[in-house]
Design an enzyme around this catalytic site. Structure first.
Site, PDB file in Angstrom:
ATOM      1  N   GLU A 193      67.324  25.654  71.724  1.00 19.76           N
ATOM      2  CA  GLU A 193      68.199  25.341  70.593  1.00 19.76           C
ATOM      3  C   GLU A 193      67.786  26.089  69.328  1.00 19.76           C
ATOM      4  OE1 GLU A 193      69.483  20.862  72.092  1.00 19.76           O
ATOM      5  OE2 GLU A 193      68.594  21.085  70.117  1.00 19.76           O
ATOM      6  N   GLU A 209      63.842  17.335  65.491  1.00 17.15           N
ATOM      7  CA  GLU A 209      63.992  17.206  66.941  1.00 17.15           C
ATOM      8  C   GLU A 209      65.089  18.188  67.341  1.00 17.15           C
ATOM      9  OE1 GLU A 209      65.395  16.902  69.887  1.00 17.15           O
ATOM     10  OE2 GLU A 209      65.698  14.747  70.238  1.00 17.15           O
TER      11      GLU A 209
HETATM   12  N1  SAH Z   1      67.451  14.118  64.574  1.00 16.81           N
HETATM   13  C1  SAH Z   1      68.446  13.423  65.382  1.00 16.81           C
HETATM   14  C2  SAH Z   1      69.341  14.362  66.154  1.00 16.81           C
HETATM   15  C3  SAH Z   1      68.648  15.316  67.107  1.00 16.81           C
HETATM   16  S1  SAH Z   1      69.769  16.375  67.951  1.00 16.81           S
HETATM   17  C4  SAH Z   1      67.733  12.462  66.300  1.00 16.81           C
HETATM   18  O1  SAH Z   1      66.557  12.654  66.540  1.00 16.81           O
HETATM   19  O2  SAH Z   1      68.345  11.522  66.801  1.00 16.81           O
HETATM   20  C5  SAH Z   1      69.543  17.863  67.054  1.00 16.81           C
HETATM   21  C6  SAH Z   1      70.489  18.040  65.864  1.00 16.81           C
HETATM   22  O3  SAH Z   1      70.029  19.122  65.119  1.00 16.81           O
HETATM   23  C7  SAH Z   1      71.918  18.409  66.236  1.00 16.81           C
HETATM   24  O4  SAH Z   1      72.790  17.530  65.593  1.00 16.81           O
HETATM   25  C8  SAH Z   1      72.106  19.847  65.747  1.00 16.81           C
HETATM   26  O5  SAH Z   1      73.405  20.084  65.268  1.00 16.81           O
HETATM   27  C9  SAH Z   1      71.090  19.938  64.651  1.00 16.81           C
HETATM   28  N2  SAH Z   1      70.465  21.226  64.373  1.00 16.81           N
HETATM   29  C10 SAH Z   1      69.805  22.040  65.228  1.00 16.81           C
HETATM   30  N3  SAH Z   1      69.222  23.064  64.580  1.00 16.81           N
HETATM   31  C11 SAH Z   1      69.508  22.886  63.263  1.00 16.81           C
HETATM   32  C12 SAH Z   1      69.181  23.605  62.086  1.00 16.81           C
HETATM   33  N4  SAH Z   1      68.413  24.687  62.130  1.00 16.81           N
HETATM   34  N5  SAH Z   1      69.666  23.147  60.914  1.00 16.81           N
HETATM   35  C13 SAH Z   1      70.431  22.035  60.855  1.00 16.81           C
HETATM   36  N6  SAH Z   1      70.776  21.313  61.932  1.00 16.81           N
HETATM   37  C14 SAH Z   1      70.315  21.739  63.123  1.00 16.81           C
END
Ligand code: SAH
Ligand code: ZN
Length: 695
Positions: free
Chosen positions: A177, A168
């Site tokens: 993002e 996500e």
């Molecule tokens: N999966 C969780 C958080 C979603 S928010 C949920 O669904 O509740 C997205 C998170 O992804 C953030 O904490 C951000 O730091 C992380 N993120 C984004 N791209 C990423 C990547 N390529 N590798 C690792 N973390 C990543």
């Protein structure tokens, strides 16, 4: 939420303060200084671990999004079962685990192995604790890395490639993002060929509309005033930041759709050839109505499970599969894009919508001729107005309510013989005043805003009558004012450093410093700043600050603790929000909290305690605070409700300012008669207002 992503995204921030983006680079924290009217930068020490930003980001809201959580859970169960039914083991990779939620879901749904990665270290640390607390710590392997840095192999972060990806990493713009790069890398390096991906795809929709209200966020409306803005502003590509907002709150009578929603892009997250990072699509439609294409509304939906049977839609109510019964969320909203040239169409006339995206952002334009080659490049602001002025400010400058009060007050007080002094950042007031006065001085201390003011004065041929002074009010000498005494001192007031409405108190500091230059019977417009407050029952907004607790059966209190530990010490208990986007009922009447004039700045301290008494039953979950500026009989400029506030009814907040709001962590059921106390202390030395709430 994206962390440490590099400069691309830092420079294309969103209009909202509430972003899922936490900037790893902000060891500087900005702070409005009402005495100087400028921003101060406070350097955080090295122990500053971004809790404040996590607390202020939309992380918590995302976890309150039950529809999102459940649809991810359901899709995971389906995918894991599909593999088990095929006789395969399910090896899940969760990219961007945040609190660990999706990994814990996968583990509970019977995954044979789960690897979670998280790029943001403080969050990864928190996830570790959460997984242990939920007794899933040894079932999930947590890698505190960005997915693109992960390795597979005997000594790698994962022993073998995964066959289910759950992630996500979407924002309101879907790809902002870095989702495209994240998916492409995962398919190349971390996943098996015939893997399952959750969500499997997203569809993006766009709808061209005609709307004066929306246009005003991008173009300064000068139709109600003397004076105009340079033509380059209306031909401009506009601001680089994303205009994200709760589109549903735009009243239907405020816009006319010029076509049905159009699907402009499909993102196949399981595409073997990889997602393209630059695409363009063109759809030709015949206009549903007469009008100017002022804006393009955008939203997306996701096909969550491998078969595409579960859909999660971010559509506004008029295009949502669940109609008006749609779920509320603030971490994904909708967005508005502005075409770089206004296009007028007649009913049934064909026109084309051109949609483009690169790796991180989207842009749109409309055309009649079919020549769309100019749309290939992402438009940039070439006029300087859109990069300097926020959309809220552009709207405020052309707001007909404000403009009519200014025009009436100036008509009454400014004579042909008057010497006037204007104080406000990048304002049209000098242009409005100049047509009536003998001489106008403008104080502009910020170079970016001075450029705007100079351009407005030049464009309106007022250089002989208007002088821009590039000095702080206390540095201004008689010489700077051509040895003239000021008859009328006027401000909107608006200062770019004002994060909260009462930071505009800088206007009165400026007047205080300029006292010696004022004529005996000088007119001060506005004379007073009145702070007002109302107790609120917001339909949903309180959720953005409410603790998450247990989420889909998983205990996330460790995350709540992470937020609380910092916000109790460092958070201001009142934050700026565009309240028109957040419906809510007034539980009390609007109460005057404090009134300030420039003479009050001589005092040691000014304080007030006011009672807000509930006049109706409800759920008390917020207190809204705003300011009003009195322009005498000619009217009152407000940063609060546009129409008079009625107890028990939804408040009609101004579209072009932000209000201050104190959100209660735990909403309270209250009955009519219940009273809360708001205490405000103003320190004239620092210009700071301290609020405390006894609820
Ligand atoms: N999966 C969780 C958080 C979603 S928010 C949920 O669904 O509740 C997205 C998170 O992804 C953030 O904490 C951000 O730091 C992380 N993120 C984004 N791209 C990423 C990547 N390529 N590798 C690792 N973390 C990543
Ligand atoms: Zn511009």
């Amino acid at each position: 939420m994206l962390i440490g992503f590099g400069l691309t995204r830092l420079f294309c921030s969103t209009e909202k303060s509430l972003s899922r983006f936490v900037s790893k680079m902000s060891t500087f924290v900005s702070h409005a200084n009402p005495v100087t009217g400028k921003m101060d930068w406070i350097i955080q020490d090295e122990n500053y671990d971004y809790h404040q930003e996590i607390a202020r980001s939309a992380y918590a809201d995302m976890l309150h999004d039950t529809e999102r959580n459940q649809k991810y859970y359901d899709a995971l169960k389906i995918a894991i079962k599909m593999l088990h039914d095929r006789g395969e083991k399910a090896h899940v990779l969760d990219i961007g685990t945040g609190t660990g939620l999706l990994s814990m879901m996968a583990a509970s749904a019977g995954a044979d192995s789960v690897t979670a990665c998280e790029a943001f270290k403080p969050m990864a640390k928190c996830a570790k604790k959460i997984m242990q607390k939920n007794k899933l710590g040894d079932k999930i392997s947590l890698i505190p890395k960005r997915s693109t840095e992960m390795t597979v192999g005997p000594d790698g972060d994962m022993p073998h490639r995964a066959n289910i990806l759950v992630t996500e990493v979407f924002d309101t713009e879907l790809i902002g993002e870095g989702a495209i790069g994240t998916f492409n890398h995962a398919h190349q390096e971390l996943l098996v060929e015939d893997c399952l991906v959750i969500p499997r795809a997203a569809n993006m929709f766009a709808q061209p509309v005609s709307s004066e209200l929306v246009r005003r966020w991008n173009q300064i409306d000068t139709s109600n005033m003397d004076g105009s803005v340079p033509g380059a502003v209306s031909q401009c590509g506009g601001a680089p930041s994303l205009h994200d907002l709760q589109l549903d709150q735009l009243p239907p009578q405020q816009f006319t759709p010029l076509s049905a929603p159009l699907m402009v892009f499909r993102f196949d997250f399981n595409c073997k050839g990889g997602l393209k990072s630059d695409r363009r699509s063109e759809v030709t439609v015949s206009a549903d109505d007469d009008g100017t294409v002022d804006a393009i509304f955008m939203w997306w939906d996701c096909e969550m499970d491998p078969k595409g049977e579960i859909t999660l839609s971010c559509a506004p109510r008029w295009a949502h599969p669940d109609g008006s019964d749609l779920p509320w969320r603030d971490h994904w909203m909708q967005a508005i894009y502005y075409p770089s040239n206004p296009l007028t169409v007649s009913r049934s006339e064909p026109f084309s919508l051109v949609s483009c995206h690169d790796e991180y952002s989207l842009w749109f334009d409309v055309t009649k001729q079919g020549d769309t080659s100019h749309v290939l490049e992402r438009p940039l602001c070439t006029c300087g107005f859109h990069t300097t002025l926020s959309r809220t400010r552009i709207g405020m400058m052309g707001d007909p309510c404000r403009v009519s009060i200014f025009q009436a007050a100036l008509k009454k007080h400014v004579k042909e013989t008057s010497v006037c002094l204007c104080i406000s950042d990048g304002s049209l007031l000098p242009v409005m005043v100049a047509s009536r006065a003998r001489k106008v001085f403008v104080i502009e201390t910020n170079p970016m805003y001075k450029r705007i003011t100079d351009a407005l004065i030049q464009h309106n041929n007022l250089r002989d009558r208007v002088t821009v002074i590039n000095k702080q009010p206390n540095e201004i000498s008689r010489d700077d004012l051509d040895n003239l005494q000021v008859d009328v001192i006027v401000g909107e007031p608006y200062f770019s450093s004002s994060m909260l409405p009462w930071h505009n108190v800088h206007m009165w500091y400026a007047i205080y410093d300029l006292d010696a230059h004022l004529a005996d019977n000088a007119v001060v417009l506005p004379g007073k700043m009145v702070m007002k407050a109302v107790a609120m029952d917001f339909n949903h907004m309180w959720k953005i600050r409410a603790p998450v607790g247990v989420c889909e059966g998983f205990d996330l209190t460790e995350f709540d603790r992470l937020i609380e530990s910092s916000s109790d010490i460092s958070d201001s208990n009142i934050e700026p929000q565009p309240l028109w986007e957040y419906p809510g009922r007034a539980l009390s009447s609007a109460v005057d909290v404090i009134k300030l004039q420039y003479k009050d700045l001589k005092e040691k301290s000014v304080q007030a305690s006011v009672e807000l008494q509930m006049k109706t039953d409800g759920s008390l979950n917020g207190v809204a605070v705003w300011t009003e500026y009195e322009f005498g009989e000619e009217g009152t400029v407000t940063t609060g409700p546009r129409t008079s506030l009625r107890v028990g009814e939804n408040v009609d907040w101004d579209y072009y300012t932000r209000q201050g709001v104190h959100l209660l962590k735990t909403p309270r059921t209250v009955s009519a008669g219940h009273t809360i106390v708001l205490h405000v202390q103003f320190d004239p030395k620092t210009g700071e207002f301290d609020f405390s709430f006894k609820t």
